[in-house]
Design an enzyme around this catalytic site. Structure first.
Site, PDB file in Angstrom:
ATOM      1  CE1 TYR A  68      -0.296  53.708  46.974  1.00 22.76           C
ATOM      2  CE2 TYR A  68      -0.918  53.519  49.269  1.00 22.76           C
ATOM      3  CZ  TYR A  68      -0.044  53.977  48.293  1.00 22.76           C
ATOM      4  OH  TYR A  68       1.074  54.676  48.667  1.00 22.76           O
ATOM      5  CB  SER A 164       4.087  60.799  48.679  1.00 19.98           C
ATOM      6  OG  SER A 164       4.890  59.685  48.416  1.00 19.98           O
TER       7      SER A 164
HETATM    8  N1  LIG Z   1       3.449  57.626  47.951  1.00 21.98           N
HETATM    9  C1  LIG Z   1       4.123  56.814  47.222  1.00 21.98           C
HETATM   10  O1  LIG Z   1       4.547  57.170  46.133  1.00 21.98           O
HETATM   11  C2  LIG Z   1       4.381  55.477  47.757  1.00 21.98           C
HETATM   12  C3  LIG Z   1       5.065  54.599  46.983  1.00 21.98           C
HETATM   13  C4  LIG Z   1       5.301  53.400  47.530  1.00 21.98           C
HETATM   14  C5  LIG Z   1       4.841  53.121  48.786  1.00 21.98           C
HETATM   15  N2  LIG Z   1       4.151  54.001  49.529  1.00 21.98           N
HETATM   16  C6  LIG Z   1       3.636  53.693  50.894  1.00 21.98           C
HETATM   17  O2  LIG Z   1       4.666  53.100  51.625  1.00 21.98           O
HETATM   18  C7  LIG Z   1       4.269  51.766  51.989  1.00 21.98           C
HETATM   19  C8  LIG Z   1       5.474  50.894  51.996  1.00 21.98           C
HETATM   20  O3  LIG Z   1       6.018  50.724  50.713  1.00 21.98           O
HETATM   21  P1  LIG Z   1       6.032  49.327  50.001  1.00 21.98           P
HETATM   22  O4  LIG Z   1       4.837  48.545  50.402  1.00 21.98           O
HETATM   23  O5  LIG Z   1       6.276  49.577  48.555  1.00 21.98           O
HETATM   24  O6  LIG Z   1       7.387  48.658  50.498  1.00 21.98           O
HETATM   25  P2  LIG Z   1       8.090  48.167  51.842  1.00 21.98           P
HETATM   26  O7  LIG Z   1       7.342  48.535  53.054  1.00 21.98           O
HETATM   27  O8  LIG Z   1       9.508  48.570  51.713  1.00 21.98           O
HETATM   28  O9  LIG Z   1       8.053  46.586  51.637  1.00 21.98           O
HETATM   29  C9  LIG Z   1       6.886  45.859  51.656  1.00 21.98           C
HETATM   30  C10 LIG Z   1       7.235  44.432  51.266  1.00 21.98           C
HETATM   31  O10 LIG Z   1       8.116  43.872  52.235  1.00 21.98           O
HETATM   32  C11 LIG Z   1       7.592  42.652  52.740  1.00 21.98           C
HETATM   33  N3  LIG Z   1       7.858  42.611  54.162  1.00 21.98           N
HETATM   34  C12 LIG Z   1       7.449  43.486  55.120  1.00 21.98           C
HETATM   35  N4  LIG Z   1       7.960  43.160  56.315  1.00 21.98           N
HETATM   36  C13 LIG Z   1       8.693  42.020  56.132  1.00 21.98           C
HETATM   37  C14 LIG Z   1       9.441  41.175  57.000  1.00 21.98           C
HETATM   38  N5  LIG Z   1       9.560  41.446  58.315  1.00 21.98           N
HETATM   39  N6  LIG Z   1      10.061  40.092  56.467  1.00 21.98           N
HETATM   40  C15 LIG Z   1       9.944  39.804  55.147  1.00 21.98           C
HETATM   41  N7  LIG Z   1       9.236  40.572  54.267  1.00 21.98           N
HETATM   42  C16 LIG Z   1       8.615  41.675  54.762  1.00 21.98           C
HETATM   43  C17 LIG Z   1       6.102  42.689  52.439  1.00 21.98           C
HETATM   44  O11 LIG Z   1       5.631  41.384  52.195  1.00 21.98           O
HETATM   45  P3  LIG Z   1       4.544  40.700  53.174  1.00 21.98           P
HETATM   46  O12 LIG Z   1       3.214  41.274  52.808  1.00 21.98           O
HETATM   47  O13 LIG Z   1       4.694  39.247  52.867  1.00 21.98           O
HETATM   48  O14 LIG Z   1       4.975  41.050  54.574  1.00 21.98           O
HETATM   49  C18 LIG Z   1       6.024  43.535  51.174  1.00 21.98           C
HETATM   50  O15 LIG Z   1       6.139  42.715  50.037  1.00 21.98           O
HETATM   51  C19 LIG Z   1       3.186  51.393  50.965  1.00 21.98           C
HETATM   52  O16 LIG Z   1       2.362  50.330  51.384  1.00 21.98           O
HETATM   53  C20 LIG Z   1       2.470  52.700  50.850  1.00 21.98           C
HETATM   54  O17 LIG Z   1       1.586  52.888  51.931  1.00 21.98           O
HETATM   55  C21 LIG Z   1       3.927  55.177  49.023  1.00 21.98           C
END
Ligand SMILES: NC(=O)c1ccc[n+]([C@@H]2O[C@H](COP(=O)([O-])OP(=O)(O)OC[C@H]3O[C@@H](n4cnc5c(N)ncnc54)[C@H](OP(=O)(O)O)[C@@H]3O)[C@@H](O)[C@H]2O)c1
Length: 251
Positions: A68, A164
């Site tokens: 990240y 993961s």
């Molecule tokens: N290990 C892996 O392979 C892997 C892969 C992907 C992710 N992850 C982990 O999982 C976490 C979550 O995944 P992700 O960040 O891809 O996706 P997510 O949590 O599904 O979505 C995040 C997105 O949603 C928006 N968001 C969040 N809350 C909101 C709300 N209440 N209303 C409107 N928009 C909202 C955020 O924008 P704003 O910033 O504007 O709120 C951001 O753009 C990552 O940060 C990481 O730590 C791990």
């Protein structure tokens, strides 16, 4: 302000974890990401404020990874002296240098964990997940990654280990061999049918921002008892508050 109370927390081993955790891709990386809109990395002040708000809401786990970008480094700087307030989850195996590559060799696993400890300015990690590629079963079965992280766990550098994953078979294998799996929300129905007991950390519950109903995304995931925490990636304090309100509604 609303806040989780003791009855809301769930377990990953002996760790008591709030139903919402803070995902930190957006703290350290804004290239080659799948979010709906481009964004600037938040400033140090904005990030500090986000962490304070998260803590006031009762959030107690931060999820990061070497892949990240500057996320681990920035978290390490901001948590200096506040380590006891937070549980930290990081990963090993994916390397991001403009593009992703993977290395699950024993030597990489060890050097990556020691680098994470240094970046995060701590002498132990609460959770380390093998950061699998699309071929997760191969990563877990055919490489030295599991043996090496179990060794580092025995040596006291890591409290809980897991992966993961990207597929149902990868998730089931990870749960049989280790303590925890981080899975995509879309996999939950199948995992539930497979009578998986978890503990599970959920990624992409909001479809990386493409969800049509953020609140429902969180509520439906938390209806599964195997789910310990939903790792939501946000750099927006208002969204963080909304997400915690949805979680409190669900648990
Ligand atoms: N290990 C892996 O392979 C892997 C892969 C992907 C992710 N992850 C982990 O999982 C976490 C979550 O995944 P992700 O960040 O891809 O996706 P997510 O949590 O599904 O979505 C995040 C997105 O949603 C928006 N968001 C969040 N809350 C909101 C709300 N209440 N209303 C409107 N928009 C909202 C955020 O924008 P704003 O910033 O504007 O709120 C951001 O753009 C990552 O940060 C990481 O730590 C791990």
């Amino acid at each position: 302000m609303i806040s989780f109370n003791d009855s809301h927390y769930r377990n990953i081993g002996d760790l008591r974890v709030a139903p919402i955790s803070l995902g930190t891709v957006k703290l350290g990386r804004n290239s080659n990401v799948k979010y709906p809109k481009p964004f600037d990395l938040p400033s140090r002040e904005q990030t500090n404020k986000l962490l304070s708000v998260a803590q006031d809401l009762g959030i107690n786990l931060i999820d990061t990874a070497p892949a990240y970008g500057s996320s681990e480094l920035r978290i390490g700087e901001l948590l200096k002296g506040r380590r006891q307030d937070w549980l930290i989850s990081t990963k090993v195996g994916e390397i991001y240098e403009g593009d992703s590559s993977y290395d699950f060799s024993a030597s990489h696993v060890t050097s990556s964990i020691h680098n994470s400890l240094e970046q995060l300015r701590t002498d132990y990690l609460d959770i380390v997940l093998i950061h699998c590629s699309d071929d997760d079963l191969n990563d877990l079965k055919k490489t030295d990654a599991i043996a090496e992280i179990l060794k580092l766990q025995t040596q006291g550098y890591i409290r809980y280990v897991g992966a993961s994953t990207k597929s149902l078979s990868g998730s089931l294998f990870a749960l049989a061999a280790m303590d925890v799996a981080m899975v995509e929300a879309d996999e939950l129905n199948e995992l539930d049918k497979a009578v998986t007991h978890g503990p599970l950390m959920i990624k992409k519950a909001l479809q990386s921002g493409h969800s049509k109903n953020f609140s429902e995304g969180i509520r439906s995931v938390l209806s599964y008892s195997q789910v310990s925490t939903v790792v939501v990636g946000t750099i927006n304090e208002k969204h963080l508050v909304e997400n915690v309100a949805s979680a409190i509604d669900a648990v």
